[in-house]
Design an enzyme around this catalytic site. Structure first.
Site, mmCIF file in Angstrom:
data_model
loop_
_atom_site.group_PDB
_atom_site.id
_atom_site.type_symbol
_atom_site.label_atom_id
_atom_site.label_comp_id
_atom_site.label_asym_id
_atom_site.label_seq_id
_atom_site.Cartn_x
_atom_site.Cartn_y
_atom_site.Cartn_z
ATOM 1 N N PHE A 29 0.813 -1.220 0.000
ATOM 2 C CA PHE A 29 0.000 0.000 0.000
ATOM 3 C C PHE A 29 0.844 1.268 0.000
ATOM 4 O O PHE A 29 0.465 2.268 -0.622
ATOM 5 C CB PHE A 29 -0.932 0.008 1.230
ATOM 6 C CG PHE A 29 -1.933 -1.111 1.210
ATOM 7 C CD1 PHE A 29 -1.699 -2.297 1.908
ATOM 8 C CD2 PHE A 29 -3.099 -0.999 0.462
ATOM 9 C CE1 PHE A 29 -2.608 -3.337 1.860
ATOM 10 C CE2 PHE A 29 -4.023 -2.039 0.409
ATOM 11 C CZ PHE A 29 -3.769 -3.211 1.113
ATOM 12 N N GLN A 96 -2.695 -8.641 8.579
ATOM 13 C CA GLN A 96 -3.509 -7.526 8.072
ATOM 14 C C GLN A 96 -3.905 -7.810 6.631
ATOM 15 O O GLN A 96 -4.711 -7.099 6.040
ATOM 16 C CB GLN A 96 -2.714 -6.214 8.129
ATOM 17 C CG GLN A 96 -2.259 -5.819 9.519
ATOM 18 C CD GLN A 96 -1.290 -4.665 9.470
ATOM 19 O OE1 GLN A 96 -1.672 -3.513 9.693
ATOM 20 N NE2 GLN A 96 -0.046 -4.965 9.153
ATOM 21 N N ASP A 99 -5.307 -11.430 1.314
ATOM 22 C CA ASP A 99 -5.126 -12.290 0.136
ATOM 23 C C ASP A 99 -5.384 -13.769 0.430
ATOM 24 O O ASP A 99 -5.487 -14.577 -0.478
ATOM 25 C CB ASP A 99 -3.718 -12.090 -0.471
ATOM 26 C CG ASP A 99 -2.590 -12.215 0.573
ATOM 27 O OD1 ASP A 99 -1.636 -11.421 0.507
ATOM 28 O OD2 ASP A 99 -2.698 -13.103 1.472
ATOM 29 N N HIS A 114 -8.284 -7.761 8.892
ATOM 30 C CA HIS A 114 -8.963 -6.863 7.942
ATOM 31 C C HIS A 114 -9.819 -7.622 6.939
ATOM 32 O O HIS A 114 -10.136 -7.096 5.869
ATOM 33 C CB HIS A 114 -7.925 -5.981 7.228
ATOM 34 C CG HIS A 114 -7.210 -5.054 8.161
ATOM 35 N ND1 HIS A 114 -5.987 -4.496 7.877
ATOM 36 C CD2 HIS A 114 -7.541 -4.610 9.396
ATOM 37 C CE1 HIS A 114 -5.605 -3.729 8.895
ATOM 38 N NE2 HIS A 114 -6.525 -3.791 9.831
ATOM 39 N N CYS A 122 -23.293 -10.139 0.461
ATOM 40 C CA CYS A 122 -24.334 -9.211 -0.005
ATOM 41 C C CYS A 122 -24.494 -8.071 1.004
ATOM 42 O O CYS A 122 -24.642 -8.299 2.210
ATOM 43 C CB CYS A 122 -25.666 -9.967 -0.147
ATOM 44 S SG CYS A 122 -27.037 -8.858 -0.546
ATOM 45 N N CYS A 141 -26.433 -10.008 -5.607
ATOM 46 C CA CYS A 141 -26.884 -11.217 -4.911
ATOM 47 C C CYS A 141 -28.209 -11.691 -5.533
ATOM 48 O O CYS A 141 -28.862 -10.942 -6.270
ATOM 49 C CB CYS A 141 -27.088 -10.825 -3.440
ATOM 50 S SG CYS A 141 -27.824 -12.083 -2.415
ATOM 51 N N SER A 181 5.335 -4.945 7.339
ATOM 52 C CA SER A 181 4.283 -3.973 7.616
ATOM 53 C C SER A 181 4.916 -2.647 7.998
ATOM 54 O O SER A 181 5.891 -2.599 8.747
ATOM 55 C CB SER A 181 3.372 -4.436 8.764
ATOM 56 O OG SER A 181 2.389 -3.430 9.036
ATOM 57 N N SER A 182 4.307 -1.555 7.510
ATOM 58 C CA SER A 182 4.778 -0.213 7.897
ATOM 59 C C SER A 182 4.275 0.134 9.295
ATOM 60 O O SER A 182 4.631 1.165 9.850
ATOM 61 C CB SER A 182 4.264 0.829 6.888
ATOM 62 O OG SER A 182 2.832 0.867 6.933
ATOM 63 N N ASN A 206 11.373 -5.524 7.914
ATOM 64 C CA ASN A 206 10.659 -4.651 6.994
ATOM 65 C C ASN A 206 11.653 -3.885 6.146
ATOM 66 O O ASN A 206 12.666 -3.402 6.662
ATOM 67 C CB ASN A 206 9.755 -3.666 7.762
ATOM 68 C CG ASN A 206 8.677 -3.082 6.869
ATOM 69 O OD1 ASN A 206 7.854 -3.805 6.320
ATOM 70 N ND2 ASN A 206 8.724 -1.769 6.682
HETATM 71 N N1 APR Z 1 10.446 -7.592 2.119
HETATM 72 C C1 APR Z 1 10.459 -6.775 3.210
HETATM 73 N N2 APR Z 1 9.659 -5.683 3.347
HETATM 74 C C2 APR Z 1 8.824 -5.401 2.321
HETATM 75 C C3 APR Z 1 8.763 -6.197 1.144
HETATM 76 C C4 APR Z 1 9.623 -7.327 1.077
HETATM 77 N N3 APR Z 1 9.630 -8.141 0.008
HETATM 78 N N4 APR Z 1 7.836 -5.644 0.309
HETATM 79 C C5 APR Z 1 7.349 -4.544 0.927
HETATM 80 N N5 APR Z 1 7.935 -4.403 2.138
HETATM 81 C C6 APR Z 1 7.611 -3.405 3.171
HETATM 82 C C7 APR Z 1 7.453 -1.989 2.657
HETATM 83 O O1 APR Z 1 8.680 -1.280 2.774
HETATM 84 C C8 APR Z 1 6.387 -1.412 3.600
HETATM 85 O O2 APR Z 1 6.976 -0.652 4.660
HETATM 86 O O3 APR Z 1 6.323 -3.771 3.655
HETATM 87 C C9 APR Z 1 5.677 -2.620 4.184
HETATM 88 C C10 APR Z 1 4.214 -2.690 3.797
HETATM 89 O O4 APR Z 1 3.570 -1.600 4.416
HETATM 90 P P1 APR Z 1 2.137 -1.118 3.870
HETATM 91 O O5 APR Z 1 2.193 -1.020 2.389
HETATM 92 O O6 APR Z 1 1.764 0.092 4.683
HETATM 93 O O7 APR Z 1 1.171 -2.322 4.207
HETATM 94 P P2 APR Z 1 0.555 -2.714 5.631
HETATM 95 O O8 APR Z 1 1.478 -2.350 6.736
HETATM 96 O O9 APR Z 1 0.127 -4.114 5.509
HETATM 97 O O10 APR Z 1 -0.747 -1.772 5.686
HETATM 98 C C11 APR Z 1 -1.619 -1.965 6.784
HETATM 99 O O11 APR Z 1 -3.201 -0.470 5.735
HETATM 100 O O12 APR Z 1 -4.438 0.303 3.941
HETATM 101 C C12 APR Z 1 -4.456 -0.513 5.053
HETATM 102 O O13 APR Z 1 -5.900 -2.356 5.225
HETATM 103 C C13 APR Z 1 -4.696 -1.947 4.653
HETATM 104 O O14 APR Z 1 -3.978 -3.917 5.859
HETATM 105 C C14 APR Z 1 -3.533 -2.704 5.272
HETATM 106 C C15 APR Z 1 -3.030 -1.732 6.339
#
Ligand code: APR
Length: 238
Positions: A29, A96, A99, A114, A122, A141, A181-182, A206
């Site tokens: 994201f 989170q 998929d 999530h 529906c 539906c 995750s961020s 991350n």
């Molecule tokens: N290896 C390591 N880190 C990775 C890789 C990888 N192959 N690919 C991406 N990343 C890191 C990115 O640098 C980023 O910081 O994964 C992190 C993903 O962060 P987000 O895109 O913010 O996703 P997420 O933390 O899952 O978002 C949380 O936000 O929009 C909502 O519901 C949505 O569940 C989601 C939630």
């Protein structure tokens, strides 16, 4: 250090974000350039407001994402986590991600905070369908209500059960590992803290830094999750 934590853990819990599935081909994201929210405003395509006032764009956005989870598949990192659960090394996954790739890879103890793109329901009568139903001509539906993915939209209540499960897992963990995750979305991002505050080791893997890195016992940046998990897996297989 990490080898001792992994091989001596009594209750390992893994917490995943969209970075867990980028190596499967699914965008995350917030990564610069490739993240979904770099191209689309979530309030316009992934919110209750969008479902009610911008339904064509909402449907188009989510049909593309449902197609993505049908077209792509779990990568080796997902399969390693499934093997760890089968071997009793990993107790559960809090994700989170929507998929469904952890379950497709074989994990059974998965709390989906999530929701999931693998199902739609529906908007009127609540009947649940497999998300293939969402890819046909009609996205309605049998009761003629609108079908929508069974994911949590921005502005929607969070599902209580997976959050209760996640809370109980976080307080039981003695090794809590964040993968991809961020940690920028509350309340999901509180679970690493809850684990740490209840005595767990906290590891964050991350690509980029997160706001919670200072609480972690180990932070691994600038490495692909698949490579890190393969390296750790060799602690048991070599
Ligand atoms: N290896 C390591 N880190 C990775 C890789 C990888 N192959 N690919 C991406 N990343 C890191 C990115 O640098 C980023 O910081 O994964 C992190 C993903 O962060 P987000 O895109 O913010 O996703 P997420 O933390 O899952 O978002 C949380 O936000 O929009 C909502 O519901 C949505 O569940 C989601 C939630």
């Amino acid at each position: 250090m990490i080898k001792d934590w992994l091989t001596n853990a009594k209750y390992m819990v893994v917490f995943t974000g969209a970075g867990m599935s980028t190596e499967s081909g699914l965008p995350d994201f917030r990564s610069a350039n490739t993240g979904l929210w770099q191209q689309k405003d979530p309030s316009q395509v992934a919110s209750v407001k969008a479902l009610n006032t911008n339904v064509e764009e909402f449907i188009e956005f989510y049909r593309k994402r449902v197609l993505g989870v049908k077209e792509f598949e779990p990568h080796n990192g997902h399969r390693i986590l499934a093997e760890w659960e089968n071997d009793g090394r990993l107790q559960s996954i809090i994700t989170q991600n929507v998929d469904g790739f952890h379950q497709l890879a074989g994990n059974r103890n998965v709390a989906e905070l999530h929701g999931t793109l693998q199902k739609v329901h529906c908007q009127s009568c609540g009947t649940s369908y497999s998300s293939e139903e969402f890819l046909g001509e009609s996205y309605h539906c049998e009761c003629s209500g609108l079908l929508r993915p069974s994911v949590v939209l921005f502005g929607e209540m969070l599902p209580e059960e997976p959050f209760e499960i996640a809370f109980n897992e976080a307080i039981r963990a003695d090794l809590f590992i964040v993968l991809g995750s961020s940690l920028s979305v509350t309340p999901a991002n509180q679970f690493p803290l809850i684990a740490k505050e209840n005595g767990s080791k906290l590891v964050i893997v991350n690509q980029e830094a997160t706001p919670f890195d200072s609480y972690a016992d180990l932070v691994i940046n600038n490495r692909q999750i698949g490579d890190v998990l393969s390296e750790w897996h060799r602690f048991w297989t070599d």
